[in-house]
Write a protein that holds these residues in place. Sequence first.
Motif, mmCIF file in Angstrom:
data_model
loop_
_atom_site.group_PDB
_atom_site.id
_atom_site.type_symbol
_atom_site.label_atom_id
_atom_site.label_comp_id
_atom_site.label_asym_id
_atom_site.label_seq_id
_atom_site.Cartn_x
_atom_site.Cartn_y
_atom_site.Cartn_z
ATOM 1 N N ALA A 96 -5.133 6.247 -1.236
ATOM 2 C CA ALA A 96 -4.066 7.221 -1.484
ATOM 3 C C ALA A 96 -4.644 8.600 -1.808
ATOM 4 O O ALA A 96 -4.170 9.624 -1.302
ATOM 5 N N THR A 100 -5.211 8.659 3.317
ATOM 6 C CA THR A 100 -4.899 7.692 4.365
ATOM 7 C C THR A 100 -3.904 6.680 3.843
ATOM 8 O O THR A 100 -3.919 6.339 2.653
ATOM 9 N N ASP A 101 -3.036 6.203 4.712
ATOM 10 C CA ASP A 101 -2.060 5.195 4.286
ATOM 11 C C ASP A 101 -2.443 3.796 4.767
ATOM 12 O O ASP A 101 -1.622 2.872 4.710
ATOM 13 N N HIS A 136 1.810 3.094 -4.028
ATOM 14 C CA HIS A 136 0.917 4.218 -3.757
ATOM 15 C C HIS A 136 1.058 4.742 -2.325
ATOM 16 O O HIS A 136 0.280 5.601 -1.897
ATOM 17 N N GLY A 137 2.015 4.212 -1.582
ATOM 18 C CA GLY A 137 2.211 4.654 -0.207
ATOM 19 C C GLY A 137 1.133 4.188 0.747
ATOM 20 O O GLY A 137 0.889 4.812 1.780
ATOM 21 N N VAL A 138 0.494 3.068 0.404
ATOM 22 C CA VAL A 138 -0.611 2.540 1.214
ATOM 23 C C VAL A 138 -0.193 1.225 1.865
ATOM 24 O O VAL A 138 0.326 0.328 1.190
ATOM 25 N N LYS A 139 -0.449 1.126 3.159
ATOM 26 C CA LYS A 139 -0.183 -0.105 3.907
ATOM 27 C C LYS A 139 -1.442 -0.957 3.957
ATOM 28 O O LYS A 139 -2.550 -0.428 4.048
ATOM 29 N N LYS A 173 4.869 -2.248 4.941
ATOM 30 C CA LYS A 173 3.959 -2.561 3.844
ATOM 31 C C LYS A 173 2.697 -3.300 4.296
ATOM 32 O O LYS A 173 1.613 -3.048 3.775
#
Length: 274
Positions: A96, A100-101, A136-139, A173
């Motif tokens: 994050a 990068t996601d 955290h907006g991370v996949k 996700k």
Amino acid sequence: MGSNREFLSRMSLNQITTEQLNLEEAVKACTKAEVPWISLWRHKIEEIGLQQSKRLLKDAGLQVSSLCRGGMFPASTKELRQKNLDENRRAVEEAAELGTDVLVLVCGSSLEHDIAACREWVNEGIEELVPYAASHGVKLGIEPLHPMYAADRSVVVTLGEALTIAEKYPAEKVGVVVDVFHVWWDSELYKQIARAEGRILGFHVSDWNVPITDTFKARKLMGDGVIDIPRIRKAVEEAGYHGPIEVEIMNQDLWDLSGDEVLATIKDRFVHYV
């Protein structure tokens, strides 16, 4: 495919391809070669620290396609598995922070326990990690590895297995990473790529050496092996993925070259063989 320049705008240097370079050197090499993307490895970030890494990338205007890696969930005790999960949370935070996601998951294995237990621990670890990553907006990108790595690196060895895990969660996700080196051999590959529509978070290219003489540094430059990379790329694009394409090659011959030589070589191979 469009022009070479347009296609090269999708090329990402997976940092392990230039293992001989520190992050500052890799960023300079990408800038000089006009490579717009980089995939970061955590051990390279650790060398100079997260904030200095972030500054280097921002100053260069370099986009981060993914962070490698999370995962490695299995361990022989509950305490060790919790430690692994805590490390994964730190990896999410780093991804994050670096913009990068996508956090790539190399799911792990364990020499101390049976493979069924390891699979359970992988599922448990991902289940625990998903809410934290999402916050955290991370996949999470589950990367299946070739079966020869099942004993020490990942018990998830087919794209189908990775999708079965990913499909327990919303596509925004959890998804999958398609690495041609790991999946090219699978008789169900194209069926599974179609199944992965909307869940492909990354696409990695290299080639398969014959014979395999070093399981870790086994990869070859695109065009030097047996993988039909363009066919796999086309299938991945038909499944909706049009993001960066990471060149990920663990190969001592490349590590013995300068960064400029490596970037020039992989750009040429990218245009002709990807």
